[in-house]
Design an enzyme around this catalytic site. Structure first.
Site, PDB file in Angstrom:
ATOM      1  N   GLU A  63       2.772   1.080   3.332  1.00  0.00           N
ATOM      2  CA  GLU A  63       1.845   0.309   2.487  1.00  0.00           C
ATOM      3  C   GLU A  63       0.893  -0.521   3.621  1.00  0.00           C
ATOM      4  O   GLU A  63      -0.018  -1.582   3.472  1.00  0.00           O
ATOM      5  CB  GLU A  63       1.930  -0.792   1.305  1.00  0.00           C
ATOM      6  CG  GLU A  63       3.017   0.259  -0.006  1.00  0.00           C
ATOM      7  CD  GLU A  63       1.623   1.298  -0.649  1.00  0.00           C
ATOM      8  OE1 GLU A  63       0.564   0.826  -0.167  1.00  0.00           O
ATOM      9  OE2 GLU A  63       2.582   2.119  -0.606  1.00  0.00           O
TER      10      GLU A  63
HETATM   11  C1  LIG Z   1      11.459   3.878   2.775  1.00  0.00           C
HETATM   12  C2  LIG Z   1       9.686   3.981   3.180  1.00  0.00           C
HETATM   13  C3  LIG Z   1       9.213   4.370   1.678  1.00  0.00           C
HETATM   14  C4  LIG Z   1       7.620   5.359   2.192  1.00  0.00           C
HETATM   15  N1  LIG Z   1       7.349   5.235   0.681  1.00  0.00           N
HETATM   16  C5  LIG Z   1       6.042   6.419   1.319  1.00  0.00           C
HETATM   17  C6  LIG Z   1       4.688   7.000   0.373  1.00  0.00           C
HETATM   18  O1  LIG Z   1       5.473   7.110  -0.940  1.00  0.00           O
HETATM   19  N2  LIG Z   1       4.048   7.522   0.871  1.00  0.00           N
HETATM   20  C7  LIG Z   1       3.415   7.942   1.678  1.00  0.00           C
HETATM   21  O2  LIG Z   1       2.763   8.502   2.298  1.00  0.00           O
HETATM   22  N3  LIG Z   1       4.555   7.315   2.784  1.00  0.00           N
HETATM   23  C8  LIG Z   1       4.900   6.535   3.098  1.00  0.00           C
HETATM   24  N4  LIG Z   1       6.019   5.424   3.379  1.00  0.00           N
HETATM   25  C9  LIG Z   1       5.153   6.063   4.964  1.00  0.00           C
HETATM   26  C10 LIG Z   1       4.751   4.062   5.466  1.00  0.00           C
HETATM   27  O3  LIG Z   1       3.300   4.224   5.111  1.00  0.00           O
HETATM   28  C11 LIG Z   1       4.734   4.753   6.789  1.00  0.00           C
HETATM   29  O4  LIG Z   1       6.144   4.338   7.540  1.00  0.00           O
HETATM   30  C12 LIG Z   1       3.299   4.002   8.179  1.00  0.00           C
HETATM   31  O5  LIG Z   1       2.255   3.908   7.439  1.00  0.00           O
HETATM   32  C13 LIG Z   1       4.203   3.960   9.352  1.00  0.00           C
HETATM   33  O6  LIG Z   1       3.584   4.424   9.938  1.00  0.00           O
HETATM   34  P1  LIG Z   1       4.868   5.510  11.006  1.00  0.00           P
HETATM   35  O7  LIG Z   1       6.304   5.115  10.573  1.00  0.00           O
HETATM   36  O8  LIG Z   1       4.241   6.579  11.329  1.00  0.00           O
HETATM   37  O9  LIG Z   1       4.432   4.475  12.196  1.00  0.00           O
HETATM   38  P2  LIG Z   1       3.250   4.616  13.513  1.00  0.00           P
HETATM   39  O10 LIG Z   1       2.234   4.422  12.122  1.00  0.00           O
HETATM   40  O11 LIG Z   1       4.198   5.167  14.045  1.00  0.00           O
HETATM   41  O12 LIG Z   1       3.654   3.421  13.382  1.00  0.00           O
HETATM   42  C14 LIG Z   1       4.722   2.575  14.673  1.00  0.00           C
HETATM   43  C15 LIG Z   1       4.112   0.748  15.288  1.00  0.00           C
HETATM   44  O13 LIG Z   1       3.113   1.313  15.717  1.00  0.00           O
HETATM   45  C16 LIG Z   1       2.024  -0.025  15.325  1.00  0.00           C
HETATM   46  N5  LIG Z   1       0.606   1.103  15.030  1.00  0.00           N
HETATM   47  C17 LIG Z   1       0.027   1.968  14.920  1.00  0.00           C
HETATM   48  N6  LIG Z   1      -1.001   1.666  15.196  1.00  0.00           N
HETATM   49  C18 LIG Z   1      -1.370   1.129  15.747  1.00  0.00           C
HETATM   50  C19 LIG Z   1      -2.416   0.675  16.314  1.00  0.00           C
HETATM   51  N7  LIG Z   1      -3.660   1.276  16.122  1.00  0.00           N
HETATM   52  N8  LIG Z   1      -2.963  -0.622  17.029  1.00  0.00           N
HETATM   53  C20 LIG Z   1      -2.096  -1.466  16.965  1.00  0.00           C
HETATM   54  N9  LIG Z   1      -0.111  -0.921  16.822  1.00  0.00           N
HETATM   55  C21 LIG Z   1      -0.010  -0.018  16.203  1.00  0.00           C
HETATM   56  C22 LIG Z   1       2.864   0.053  13.790  1.00  0.00           C
HETATM   57  O14 LIG Z   1       2.198  -1.502  13.470  1.00  0.00           O
HETATM   58  C23 LIG Z   1       3.898   0.190  14.042  1.00  0.00           C
HETATM   59  O15 LIG Z   1       4.700  -1.424  14.689  1.00  0.00           O
HETATM   60  C24 LIG Z   1       7.162   5.507   3.485  1.00  0.00           C
HETATM   61  C25 LIG Z   1       8.205   4.920   5.047  1.00  0.00           C
HETATM   62  C26 LIG Z   1       8.825   4.002   4.640  1.00  0.00           C
HETATM   63  C27 LIG Z   1       9.984   3.891   5.842  1.00  0.00           C
END
Ligand SMILES: Cc1cc2nc3c(=O)[nH]c(=O)nc-3n(C[C@H](O)[C@H](O)[C@H](O)COP(=O)(O)OP(=O)(O)OC[C@H]3O[C@@H](n4cnc5c(N)ncnc54)[C@H](O)[C@@H]3O)c2cc1C
Length: 604
Positions: free
Chosen positions: A458
């Site tokens: 989220e």
């Molecule tokens: C158990 C679980 C349930 C989930 N449920 C859902 C769901 O129901 N529906 C859905 O759509 N998604 C869901 N998600 C996805 C979740 O919302 C994403 O994991 C989250 O948005 C982060 O994306 P990512 O994992 O690709 O990490 P990334 O976006 O790759 O981020 C990795 C790190 O980089 C940092 N970062 C990224 N961009 C920037 C920036 N511009 N500036 C500074 N720092 C940055 C982030 O803060 C983080 O620390 C779920 C995730 C999990 C683990």
């Protein structure tokens, strides 16, 4: 130790939630009806959720090649929750709802989050249906939302993709018009979707007759190209099984396939999936492509989805809070029963004396009070924010607008404060248990694992921080921040008689936050201003929770019961041990410190 007295105190003594009865929408409600809802939820959570929290952790969902198998306990809990009417609790009577204030709904759902966060209470289903009630057509409401409110169908939100998490503008799921008559479908303009969605919670299971996916995808332009950025994103209803205009299953499967289950650190009772849309595993009318019905207008998908995401963020904050509470109660119970060590008297320790219970040690009390201050403070903030949602929906136009802006500023805190600090509370709960806390014989390690998710989904912590400093405190010329500051000043003024040092500390914190906000932006360079967004979020969050505690303390009056003494102590603890931390956090914000931002990669 029961949560109920705390919830009752916050709802009735502090927030005066009965005053909502004067609103036409809530006129049929009273303390009795609110109590009846809380009683029911407390009972279902105690009987159908709490006893199975460990079971759903150890018996993870698994795929038998055809179906995702969940423990029977999850099916029983899902059924009991749906039958309680909670999925549509805040909806109109006409659609089968109870027209319950959101404040009471949120409080009632807290019991489920504490009993077993990963069995879940249908947050995604009601959030999905609530979105359709706002942005869907009449038929979409009847066919999809109504069946979700009854529990017959369940819902998901499909935003993330393997290559697009925080950066949703990079989604590549495509939606192309399905035939020449695509706009003539009664269920909404019909498209075929192709792409992969990652991390989808509750994306596959047999708990309900059908699963209604709300999917973000891009409609290619006339040249077949995807429009870059968020403007190109649209929102679609993609049912797992095809339905007719009466909501009956047609017997045909939609082209949505489970590509795999994710095996998580915690929150294991909920399935988490990689879904392939439109790969051709389940062709519809002989063609590959998942059938999806457009919601709202093309290109407005993210705006519509935000409706669900804001609710989801309060829900995530509440989940993190209740895990914090669960750890607090578990470690309090342990500390009252575990004998270990002896007090140090003037002559040292007397080994001939019996051991004392660990709750008698000052350091254990410190860790208990920290957990109480984080968790109960976060619960109060979540309920305060829920009360703002009710104000936004039922207040005068001026009050509703004020509530909207306050919510804009507070939502990142409601989500992020408990995600960080109630996780810390869980760590302290493990610490109080000593070695036993590090084993699976006690529940606290599971609370920590379950809670670790909340800083990630989220909107990650970092993304929330940038939203706060980069957007929320600046929007409408800083009016939201100004309105929040006025409320804090009013609390400080009221606290002058009994809580003078705390009132002064709150005013000072507010001043520091205001100055840091200005200094962060003084260079007018977003990259520079936002480089320390997370320390800003931490300081802002601590100032908000200090304000909430002082406001709670103000409401205690002459009450000197043990519960009131505990709340006064938590307030004092927060002001003495926690609030002073904001100085260090804000220093790097104000000076636009570049220690981290400027370090070249090779130096790591
Ligand atoms: C158990 C679980 C349930 C989930 N449920 C859902 C769901 O129901 N529906 C859905 O759509 N998604 C869901 N998600 C996805 C979740 O919302 C994403 O994991 C989250 O948005 C982060 O994306 P990512 O994992 O690709 O990490 P990334 O976006 O790759 O981020 C990795 C790190 O980089 C940092 N970062 C990224 N961009 C920037 C920036 N511009 N500036 C500074 N720092 C940055 C982030 O803060 C983080 O620390 C779920 C995730 C999990 C683990």
């Amino acid at each position: 130790m029961s949560l109920r007295p705390t919830v009752d105190f916050l709802l009735h003594e502090w927030l005066k939630v009965e005053s909502l009865q004067s609103r036409e929408r809530f006129a049929d409600h009273s303390r009795e009806t609110f109590d009846a809802v809380l009683d029911t939820c407390e009972r279902i959570a105690r009987d159908k959720y709490a006893p199975f929290n460990r079971l759903v952790d150890t018996q993870e969902p698994h795929f038998d090649g055809e179906k995702v198998i969940l423990p029977q306990a999850t099916h029983d809990a899902y059924k009991a929750y749906a039958e309680s009417g909670m999925l549509s609790a805040a909806q109109d009577y006409e659609v089968g709802g109870m027209q319950l204030p959101y404040t009471v709904e949120a409080a009632a759902n807290a019991f489920f989050a504490m009993a077993s966060v990963s069995i879940g209470s249908g947050m995604l289903t009601s959030g999905n249906a609530n979105l359709l009630m706002v942005h869907g057509t009449e038929l979409q409401k009847q066919v999809f939302a109504a069946n979700e409110f009854s529990g017959r169908f369940s819902g998901t939100m499909c935003l993330s993709e393997p290559q697009a998490g925080s950066s949703l503008s990079d989604v590549t799921t495509r939606a192309t018009p399905d035939g020449a008559d695509f706009e003539a479908d009664a269920l909404g303009a019909r498209y075929r979707l192709k792409g992969n969605k990652m991390w989808i919670s509750s994306g596959e299971h047999e708990l309900s007759e059908n699963i209604i996916h709300l999917v973000l995808a891009k409609i290619p332009d006339a040249n077949g190209q995807l429009v870059p950025g968020v403007k190109g994103i649209s929102l679609f209803i993609v049912p797992k099984k095809m339905v007719d205009t009466h909501g009956q299953l047609t017997g045909e499967r939609n082209d949505v396939a489970l590509a795999g289950l994710n095996h998580k650190c915690g929150w294991r009772g909920t399935t988490n999936t990689l879904l392939n849309f439109g790969e051709g595993k389940y062709p519809v009318r002989g063609e590959a492509g998942a059938v999806g019905y457009l919601v709202g207008k093309p290109g407005e998908g993210l705006r519509c989805m935000f409706h669900m995401m804001n609710e989801a963020r309060i829900g995530v904050g509440m989940a993190a809070t209740m895990l914090g509470m669960a750890g607090y109660y578990a470690s309090l119970d342990y500390a009252k029963n575990r004998p270990q060590g002896r007090p140090t008297g003037a002559g040292g320790k007397d080994a001939s004396q019996p051991q004392v219970r660990i709750i008698e040690h000052a350091d254990i009390k410190r860790m208990l009070l920290a957990q109480k201050a984080y968790s109960e403070g976060a619960l109060a903030l979540a309920l305060y924010s829920a009360r703002l949602v009710d104000e936004q929906h039922t207040g005068t136009p001026e009050d509703a607008d004020v509530a909207r802006l306050l919510l804009e500023v507070l939502t990142p805190i409601v989500k992020s404060f408990p995600s960080e600090w109630c996780l810390e509370a869980n760590s302290l709960a493990i610490q109080i248990h000593g070695g036993y806390g590090y084993t699976r014989d006690f529940p606290v390690e599971q609370y920590w694992r379950d809670n670790r998710l909340n800083m990630i989904h989220e909107g990650t912590h970092g993304i929330q921080a940038m939203d706060l400093l980069g957007r929320k405190v600046l929007m409408e010329k800083g009016r939201g921040l100004q309105l929040l500051a006025e409320r804090m000043q009013a609390t400080a003024a009221k606290a002058e008689t009994h809580w003078a040092p705390e009132a002064a500390a709150l005013r000072d914190a507010l001043k520091q936050v205001g100055q840091a906000t200005q200094q962060a932006w003084a260079g007018a360079q977003p990259a520079e201003a936002l480089a320390n967004a997370v320390p800003y979020l931490q300081a802002f969050g601590h100032t908000v929770i200090a304000w909430i505690w002082l406001d709670v303390a103000n409401s205690l009056g002459e009450d000197n019961s043990p519960a009131a003494q505990g709340r006064r102590a938590a307030c004092r603890y927060f002001f003495r041990y926690e609030l002073p931390k904001i100085g260090a956090w804000l220093n790097v914000v104000s000076s636009r410190d570049a220690t981290c931002a400027d370090l070249p990669e090779d130096a790591f």
